[in-house]
Write a protein that holds these residues in place. Structure first.
Motif, mmCIF file in Angstrom:
data_model
loop_
_atom_site.group_PDB
_atom_site.id
_atom_site.type_symbol
_atom_site.label_atom_id
_atom_site.label_comp_id
_atom_site.label_asym_id
_atom_site.label_seq_id
_atom_site.Cartn_x
_atom_site.Cartn_y
_atom_site.Cartn_z
ATOM 1 N N ASP A 185 1.203 -1.105 0.055
ATOM 2 C CA ASP A 185 -0.298 -0.191 -0.644
ATOM 3 C C ASP A 185 1.079 1.447 -0.158
ATOM 4 O OD1 ASP A 185 -2.101 1.303 -0.146
ATOM 5 O OD2 ASP A 185 -3.047 -0.380 2.163
ATOM 6 N N GLU A 186 0.419 2.679 -0.065
ATOM 7 C CA GLU A 186 0.756 3.839 -0.119
ATOM 8 C C GLU A 186 0.693 4.281 1.257
ATOM 9 O OE1 GLU A 186 3.684 4.290 -1.351
ATOM 10 O OE2 GLU A 186 3.691 3.329 -3.428
ATOM 11 N N ILE A 187 0.945 5.732 1.509
ATOM 12 C CA ILE A 187 0.997 6.062 3.073
ATOM 13 C C ILE A 187 0.395 7.286 2.588
ATOM 14 C CG2 ILE A 187 2.073 7.738 4.375
ATOM 15 C CD1 ILE A 187 4.070 5.773 4.737
ATOM 16 N N THR A 188 -0.856 7.855 2.460
ATOM 17 C CA THR A 188 -1.837 9.657 1.641
ATOM 18 C C THR A 188 -1.835 10.555 2.474
ATOM 19 O OG1 THR A 188 -3.912 8.803 2.567
ATOM 20 C CG2 THR A 188 -2.948 8.080 0.034
ATOM 21 N N GLY A 189 -1.814 9.709 4.121
ATOM 22 C CA GLY A 189 -1.687 10.861 4.526
ATOM 23 C C GLY A 189 -0.638 10.353 6.095
ATOM 24 N N VAL A 190 -0.224 11.396 6.973
ATOM 25 C CA VAL A 190 -0.317 11.322 8.686
ATOM 26 C C VAL A 190 -0.331 12.215 9.911
ATOM 27 C CG1 VAL A 190 2.268 11.206 9.684
ATOM 28 C CG2 VAL A 190 2.292 10.372 7.188
ATOM 29 N N GLU A 191 -0.819 11.906 10.651
ATOM 30 C CA GLU A 191 -1.149 12.380 12.424
ATOM 31 C C GLU A 191 -0.334 12.175 13.157
ATOM 32 O OE1 GLU A 191 -5.613 12.971 13.040
ATOM 33 O OE2 GLU A 191 -5.458 11.210 11.271
ATOM 34 N N VAL A 192 0.321 13.523 14.075
ATOM 35 C CA VAL A 192 1.308 12.552 15.203
ATOM 36 C C VAL A 192 0.506 13.304 16.525
ATOM 37 C CG1 VAL A 192 3.143 13.329 15.498
ATOM 38 C CG2 VAL A 192 3.108 13.008 13.587
ATOM 39 N N ARG A 193 0.515 12.199 17.167
ATOM 40 C CA ARG A 193 0.312 13.223 18.495
ATOM 41 C C ARG A 193 0.965 12.615 19.380
ATOM 42 N NH1 ARG A 193 -3.238 14.481 15.618
ATOM 43 N NH2 ARG A 193 -5.887 14.336 15.422
ATOM 44 N N LEU A 194 1.420 14.206 20.339
ATOM 45 C CA LEU A 194 2.478 14.073 21.285
ATOM 46 C C LEU A 194 1.390 13.577 22.945
ATOM 47 C CD1 LEU A 194 3.782 17.176 20.065
ATOM 48 C CD2 LEU A 194 4.696 14.676 19.308
ATOM 49 N N PRO A 207 7.484 10.743 24.238
ATOM 50 C CA PRO A 207 7.181 9.729 22.943
ATOM 51 C C PRO A 207 6.496 10.396 22.081
ATOM 52 C CG PRO A 207 5.777 8.862 24.637
ATOM 53 C CD PRO A 207 6.344 10.037 25.404
ATOM 54 N N HIS A 208 6.261 9.641 20.705
ATOM 55 C CA HIS A 208 5.567 10.391 19.382
ATOM 56 C C HIS A 208 4.729 8.781 19.568
ATOM 57 C CE1 HIS A 208 8.896 13.301 18.911
ATOM 58 N NE2 HIS A 208 7.711 13.591 18.034
ATOM 59 N N PHE A 209 2.988 9.499 18.918
ATOM 60 C CA PHE A 209 2.422 8.912 18.846
ATOM 61 C C PHE A 209 1.534 8.360 17.536
ATOM 62 C CE2 PHE A 209 -2.122 7.169 17.470
ATOM 63 C CZ PHE A 209 -2.459 5.544 18.439
ATOM 64 N N VAL A 210 1.833 7.908 16.505
ATOM 65 C CA VAL A 210 1.626 8.964 14.766
ATOM 66 C C VAL A 210 0.805 7.570 14.088
ATOM 67 C CG1 VAL A 210 2.779 8.584 12.572
ATOM 68 C CG2 VAL A 210 4.147 9.053 14.269
ATOM 69 N N LEU A 211 -0.253 8.039 13.375
ATOM 70 C CA LEU A 211 -1.261 7.645 12.269
ATOM 71 C C LEU A 211 -0.547 8.090 11.128
ATOM 72 C CD1 LEU A 211 -3.816 5.625 13.143
ATOM 73 C CD2 LEU A 211 -4.765 7.786 13.306
ATOM 74 N N LEU A 212 -0.880 6.735 10.566
ATOM 75 C CA LEU A 212 -0.329 6.941 9.004
ATOM 76 C C LEU A 212 -2.022 6.284 8.419
ATOM 77 C CD1 LEU A 212 2.823 5.180 8.924
ATOM 78 C CD2 LEU A 212 2.728 7.411 8.862
ATOM 79 N N HIS A 213 -2.377 6.979 7.004
ATOM 80 C CA HIS A 213 -3.367 6.735 6.442
ATOM 81 C C HIS A 213 -2.926 5.991 4.764
ATOM 82 C CE1 HIS A 213 -6.253 9.190 8.619
ATOM 83 N NE2 HIS A 213 -5.547 9.456 9.628
ATOM 84 N N MET A 214 -3.664 5.115 5.048
ATOM 85 C CA MET A 214 -2.998 4.022 3.355
ATOM 86 C C MET A 214 -4.174 4.604 2.181
ATOM 87 S SD MET A 214 -0.174 2.934 5.266
ATOM 88 C CE MET A 214 0.734 1.902 4.031
ATOM 89 N N VAL A 220 -2.863 2.741 10.409
ATOM 90 C CA VAL A 220 -1.231 2.031 10.792
ATOM 91 C C VAL A 220 -1.219 3.351 12.085
ATOM 92 C CG1 VAL A 220 1.093 1.671 10.795
ATOM 93 C CG2 VAL A 220 -0.398 0.869 8.320
ATOM 94 N N ASP A 221 -1.143 2.644 13.458
ATOM 95 C CA ASP A 221 -0.500 3.706 14.419
ATOM 96 C C ASP A 221 0.795 3.340 14.744
ATOM 97 O OD1 ASP A 221 -0.885 1.631 16.950
ATOM 98 O OD2 ASP A 221 -2.280 1.291 15.790
ATOM 99 N N VAL A 222 1.899 3.859 15.107
ATOM 100 C CA VAL A 222 2.848 3.411 15.220
ATOM 101 C C VAL A 222 3.830 4.423 17.171
ATOM 102 C CG1 VAL A 222 5.793 4.127 14.234
ATOM 103 C CG2 VAL A 222 3.442 4.092 13.130
ATOM 104 N N GLU A 223 3.892 3.585 17.819
ATOM 105 C CA GLU A 223 4.575 4.092 18.689
ATOM 106 C C GLU A 223 5.634 4.500 18.617
ATOM 107 O OE1 GLU A 223 4.132 1.758 22.498
ATOM 108 O OE2 GLU A 223 6.737 2.488 23.148
ATOM 109 N N ILE A 224 6.460 5.327 18.830
ATOM 110 C CA ILE A 224 7.878 5.781 18.914
ATOM 111 C C ILE A 224 8.187 6.389 20.461
ATOM 112 C CG2 ILE A 224 9.647 6.620 17.712
ATOM 113 C CD1 ILE A 224 7.893 7.693 15.263
ATOM 114 N N SER A 225 9.316 5.335 21.027
ATOM 115 C CA SER A 225 9.703 5.540 21.847
ATOM 116 C C SER A 225 11.766 5.451 21.959
ATOM 117 C CB SER A 225 9.080 4.652 22.718
ATOM 118 O OG SER A 225 7.766 5.174 23.610
ATOM 119 N N VAL A 226 11.884 6.565 22.383
ATOM 120 C CA VAL A 226 13.279 6.185 22.330
ATOM 121 C C VAL A 226 14.056 7.226 23.169
ATOM 122 C CG1 VAL A 226 13.428 6.979 19.646
ATOM 123 C CG2 VAL A 226 14.210 8.817 21.285
#
Ligand code: ISE
Length: 340
Positions: A185-194, A207-214, A220-226
């Motif tokens: 699939d391809e990504i058509t949009g991105v949201e980011v929540r802090l 961290p960041h919480f990202v939502l990718l719209h396909m 697609v939800d992504v948890e990024i913790s560094v």
């Protein structure tokens, strides 16, 4: 006959790839090394390898048949274009380049050459667990994929070197790429929540919480913790119409003692993806030996750059930031769902 390789950039990942190419894999020889820090290049160069002060000289050297680029930041674009100008296969660590304009230049140069030469370092695609997960999704026994949950946790990141944009333009690109690949699939949009800020990351926004719209409508939800402190933890689960497919936990010795029953988690990405990196280079060596490239392409590098840019915009705007891709060249596969 061995493929004669030149390595540009001898930082942490460059040194790990030199080790892999000299001590682990066969059919390959590191014959040249360069770095802006020439002393470091000389220190880590394998016996007999030439050390170059200029990356351009390394790329143009007749003894070098294929190039591995592990340098940092803005130099990527020029180095890639130089490899394409001389028609040498090139492995480029992620991110491929750092701007949309640069990504389009690389795509255009490769299309003009009319043969794939660029492989981008999205190593997750080479891991057996991810490949088995993709086979289940592609097999369609669970129906269409609806959601993908991706967890990307780093115990810590290098202080001073890893900046506040990097969760979105350095770390997220792996999840974005694997989501595109797993779901075809391809990504058509991105949201980011802090979310609430972790105190473990010092000055970093984490961290960041990202939502990718396909393009298909999947999310697609992504948890990024560094700065999660405990270890390097990568999880992935695809929710489909008629079932769930998930990455397994890595096999590890089960230790039982006075603290309970536990299994160790890899410390960092070098350990977690060690087999994936090896396989990534096995396949690169085979293709480069034929004068071409397979695996993640310049198109995939372009998609990652657009996603990173949109994620940075989304973090600032708090809204949904759209992605618009150019038409996909035939060289990089079937036209995408987003083709004009
Ligand atoms: C690093 O550059 C990587 O590629 C790792 O896979 C990722 O987990 C880390 O966050 C990045 O900084």
């Amino acid at each position: 006959m061995s493929l004669k390789v030149g390595v540009i950039g001898t930082g942490m990942i460059g040194q790990d790839h030199i080790r892999r190419l000299t001590k682990v894999l066969s059919g390959v020889e590191v014959v040249a090394v360069s770095d802006i820090d020439e002393a470091r290049a000389a220190e880590v160069a394998p016996a007999g390898a030439q050390v170059f002060a200029s990356d351009k000289d390394l790329i143009r050297c007749d003894a070098v048949e294929a190039i591995v680029i592990c340098s940092w930041g803005a130099a990527h674009e020029e180095q890639l274009l130089e490899c394409l100008a001389v028609g040498k296969p090139v492995f480029r660590e992620k991110p491929m380049v750092t701007s949309e304009a640069a990504a389009l230049k690389v795509i255009e140069a490769e299309v003009t050459f009319d043969r794939r030469l660029v492989q981008v370092g999205f190593m997750r695609r080479f891991e057996a667990d991810y490949r088995r997960l993709k086979a289940v999704i592609d097999g369609a026994t669970l129906g269409a994929p609806l959601m993908y949950h991706s967890v990307h946790r780093n115990a810590s990141v290098p202080e001073g070197l890893y900046t506040s944009e990097m969760p979105l333009n350095d770390t997220l690109v792996h999840d974005a790429d694997i989501a595109r690949w797993l779901l075809s699939d391809e990504i058509t949009g991105v949201e980011v929540r802090l979310p609430r800020r972790s105190q473990q990351g010092g000055e970093l926004r984490d961290p960041h919480f990202v939502l990718l719209h396909m393009a298909s409508g999947a999310l697609v939800d992504v948890e990024i913790s560094v700065s999660i402190t405990y270890d390097y933890d990568i999880l992935g689960e695809v929710s489909c119409e008629a079932g769930i497919a998930a990455l397994p936990h890595r096999p590890a010795t089960v230790v039982t003692d006075g603290h309970g029953i536990r299994q160790a988690i890899p410390e960092d990405w070098r350990e977690r993806f060690i087999e994936a990196y090896d396989q990534e280079f096995r396949e690169w060596i085979a293709a480069a030996g034929e004068g071409t490239a397979t695996g993640p392409s310049a198109w995939d590098g372009y998609a990652a750059t657009l996603t990173a840019d949109a994620a940075l915009r989304a973090a600032a705007s708090g809204g949904l930031e759209r992605i618009k891709m150019v038409e996909k060249p035939a060289l990089h596969g079937a036209p995408s769902a987003l083709a004009a």
